[in-house]
Design a protein around this motif. Structure first.
Motif, PDB file in Angstrom:
ATOM      1  N   LEU A  78       0.837  -1.199   0.000  1.00  0.00           N
ATOM      2  CA  LEU A  78       0.000   0.000   0.000  1.00  0.00           C
ATOM      3  C   LEU A  78       0.872   1.248   0.000  1.00  0.00           C
ATOM      4  O   LEU A  78       2.011   1.225   0.462  1.00  0.00           O
ATOM      5  N   ASN A  79       0.303   2.336  -0.504  1.00  0.00           N
ATOM      6  CA  ASN A  79       1.054   3.568  -0.727  1.00  0.00           C
ATOM      7  C   ASN A  79       0.414   4.756  -0.034  1.00  0.00           C
ATOM      8  O   ASN A  79      -0.811   4.843   0.080  1.00  0.00           O
ATOM      9  N   ARG A  80       1.288   5.681   0.361  1.00  0.00           N
ATOM     10  CA  ARG A  80       0.850   6.958   0.931  1.00  0.00           C
ATOM     11  C   ARG A  80       1.733   8.049   0.363  1.00  0.00           C
ATOM     12  O   ARG A  80       2.966   7.959   0.397  1.00  0.00           O
ATOM     13  N   LEU A  81       1.108   9.085  -0.166  1.00  0.00           N
ATOM     14  CA  LEU A  81       1.843  10.257  -0.616  1.00  0.00           C
ATOM     15  C   LEU A  81       2.277  11.032   0.627  1.00  0.00           C
ATOM     16  O   LEU A  81       1.456  11.341   1.489  1.00  0.00           O
ATOM     17  N   ARG A  82       3.559  11.353   0.699  1.00  0.00           N
ATOM     18  CA  ARG A  82       4.084  12.057   1.876  1.00  0.00           C
ATOM     19  C   ARG A  82       3.990  13.568   1.658  1.00  0.00           C
ATOM     20  O   ARG A  82       4.953  14.299   1.809  1.00  0.00           O
ATOM     21  N   ARG A  83       2.819  14.004   1.343  1.00  0.00           N
ATOM     22  CA  ARG A  83       2.619  15.400   0.972  1.00  0.00           C
ATOM     23  C   ARG A  83       3.022  16.390   2.062  1.00  0.00           C
ATOM     24  O   ARG A  83       3.758  17.341   1.786  1.00  0.00           O
ATOM     25  N   PRO A  84       2.572  16.225   3.309  1.00  0.00           N
ATOM     26  CA  PRO A  84       2.966  17.222   4.328  1.00  0.00           C
ATOM     27  C   PRO A  84       4.487  17.302   4.499  1.00  0.00           C
ATOM     28  O   PRO A  84       5.047  18.400   4.595  1.00  0.00           O
ATOM     29  N   GLU A  85       5.142  16.150   4.521  1.00  0.00           N
ATOM     30  CA  GLU A  85       6.590  16.121   4.711  1.00  0.00           C
ATOM     31  C   GLU A  85       7.318  16.725   3.512  1.00  0.00           C
ATOM     32  O   GLU A  85       8.262  17.488   3.659  1.00  0.00           O
ATOM     33  N   PHE A  86       6.844  16.375   2.296  1.00  0.00           N
ATOM     34  CA  PHE A  86       7.476  16.882   1.083  1.00  0.00           C
ATOM     35  C   PHE A  86       7.239  18.380   0.935  1.00  0.00           C
ATOM     36  O   PHE A  86       8.143  19.131   0.568  1.00  0.00           O
ATOM     37  N   ASP A  87       6.012  18.821   1.260  1.00  0.00           N
ATOM     38  CA  ASP A  87       5.698  20.259   1.186  1.00  0.00           C
ATOM     39  C   ASP A  87       6.533  21.066   2.184  1.00  0.00           C
ATOM     40  O   ASP A  87       6.893  22.207   1.900  1.00  0.00           O
ATOM     41  N   ALA A  88       6.838  20.478   3.330  1.00  0.00           N
ATOM     42  CA  ALA A  88       7.671  21.176   4.306  1.00  0.00           C
ATOM     43  C   ALA A  88       9.089  21.365   3.760  1.00  0.00           C
ATOM     44  O   ALA A  88       9.724  22.387   4.007  1.00  0.00           O
ATOM     45  N   ARG A  89       9.564  20.393   2.994  1.00  0.00           N
ATOM     46  CA  ARG A  89      10.915  20.461   2.424  1.00  0.00           C
ATOM     47  C   ARG A  89      10.965  21.349   1.188  1.00  0.00           C
ATOM     48  O   ARG A  89      11.903  22.117   0.998  1.00  0.00           O
ATOM     49  N   PHE A  90       9.952  21.205   0.311  1.00  0.00           N
ATOM     50  CA  PHE A  90       9.905  21.944  -0.964  1.00  0.00           C
ATOM     51  C   PHE A  90       8.535  22.612  -1.115  1.00  0.00           C
ATOM     52  O   PHE A  90       7.689  22.144  -1.870  1.00  0.00           O
ATOM     53  N   PRO A  91       8.306  23.709  -0.405  1.00  0.00           N
ATOM     54  CA  PRO A  91       6.990  24.358  -0.451  1.00  0.00           C
ATOM     55  C   PRO A  91       6.578  24.719  -1.879  1.00  0.00           C
ATOM     56  O   PRO A  91       7.325  25.353  -2.614  1.00  0.00           O
ATOM     57  N   GLY A  92       5.380  24.265  -2.258  1.00  0.00           N
ATOM     58  CA  GLY A  92       4.809  24.610  -3.551  1.00  0.00           C
ATOM     59  C   GLY A  92       5.240  23.735  -4.714  1.00  0.00           C
ATOM     60  O   GLY A  92       4.586  23.755  -5.772  1.00  0.00           O
ATOM     61  N   LEU A  93       6.307  22.961  -4.579  1.00  0.00           N
ATOM     62  CA  LEU A  93       6.790  22.157  -5.706  1.00  0.00           C
ATOM     63  C   LEU A  93       5.794  21.075  -6.110  1.00  0.00           C
ATOM     64  O   LEU A  93       5.500  20.908  -7.288  1.00  0.00           O
ATOM     65  N   LEU A  94       5.253  20.361  -5.155  1.00  0.00           N
ATOM     66  CA  LEU A  94       4.309  19.297  -5.474  1.00  0.00           C
ATOM     67  C   LEU A  94       3.048  19.873  -6.100  1.00  0.00           C
ATOM     68  O   LEU A  94       2.542  19.341  -7.085  1.00  0.00           O
ATOM     69  N   GLU A  95       2.554  20.950  -5.548  1.00  0.00           N
ATOM     70  CA  GLU A  95       1.358  21.586  -6.114  1.00  0.00           C
ATOM     71  C   GLU A  95       1.595  21.992  -7.572  1.00  0.00           C
ATOM     72  O   GLU A  95       0.760  21.779  -8.430  1.00  0.00           O
ATOM     73  N   LEU A  96       2.759  22.555  -7.842  1.00  0.00           N
ATOM     74  CA  LEU A  96       3.104  22.953  -9.203  1.00  0.00           C
ATOM     75  C   LEU A  96       3.204  21.730 -10.126  1.00  0.00           C
ATOM     76  O   LEU A  96       2.685  21.750 -11.246  1.00  0.00           O
ATOM     77  N   ALA A  97       3.809  20.675  -9.653  1.00  0.00           N
ATOM     78  CA  ALA A  97       3.966  19.463 -10.479  1.00  0.00           C
ATOM     79  C   ALA A  97       2.646  18.778 -10.761  1.00  0.00           C
ATOM     80  O   ALA A  97       2.493  18.117 -11.788  1.00  0.00           O
ATOM     81  N   LEU A  98       1.680  18.928  -9.865  1.00  0.00           N
ATOM     82  CA  LEU A  98       0.389  18.265 -10.032  1.00  0.00           C
ATOM     83  C   LEU A  98      -0.591  19.055 -10.891  1.00  0.00           C
ATOM     84  O   LEU A  98      -1.633  18.530 -11.265  1.00  0.00           O
ATOM     85  N   ARG A  99      -0.258  20.281 -11.208  1.00  0.00           N
ATOM     86  CA  ARG A  99      -1.145  21.095 -12.054  1.00  0.00           C
ATOM     87  C   ARG A  99      -1.261  20.450 -13.437  1.00  0.00           C
ATOM     88  O   ARG A  99      -0.291  19.939 -13.969  1.00  0.00           O
ATOM     89  N   THR A 100      -2.451  20.487 -13.986  1.00  0.00           N
ATOM     90  CA  THR A 100      -2.680  19.889 -15.301  1.00  0.00           C
ATOM     91  C   THR A 100      -2.854  20.924 -16.397  1.00  0.00           C
ATOM     92  O   THR A 100      -3.057  20.567 -17.542  1.00  0.00           O
TER      93      THR A 100
END
Length: 115
Positions: free
Chosen positions: A92-114
């Motif tokens: 099973l999988n879990r996206l580590r969004r809070p941890e990743f966002d703390a390290r790279f604020p905004g990067l995941l949000e930008l990468a997920l934009r379509t």
């Protein structure tokens, strides 16, 4: 080395638990490389829309072999984006969004934009 001398492994039908990287230790280049691949972005996007531990590795419909999919998951774990745990025969999988966002604020949000 004989079989008797070999270190104990997971045994028949078992696999080693996944190794995870702490997002705080991930260099920017590793994060960018992980998110640069369209298949990995698809995996991350689908995990972002699911609850923690809802998606097993076999539940993703991506155009790659099982071995290639395993490699994509390993890259995501190495970039601190993904946490995995075994539940019987499923991983099973879990996206580590809070941890990743703390390290790279905004990067995941930008990468997920379509757009």
């Amino acid at each position: 080395m004989t079989a008797a001398d070999a270190p104990p492994g997971p045994g028949p039908g078992h696999r080693l638990p996944p190794v995870h990287t702490d997002p705080a230790e991930v260099p920017l280049e590793a994060a960018l490389l992980a998110l640069a691949d369209p298949v990995r972005r698809t995996l991350v996007r689908e995990l972002a829309g699911a609850g923690d531990w809802e998606r097993s590795c076999g539940s993703f419909d991506v155009p790659v072999t099982k071995a290639t999919l395993s490699r994509h998951f390993a890259v995501l774990r190495g970039a601190g984006l993904l946490e995995q745990r075994d539940a019987g025969p499923k991983r099973l999988n879990r996206l580590r969004r809070p941890e990743f966002d703390a390290r790279f604020p905004g990067l995941l949000e930008l990468a997920l934009r379509t757009d």
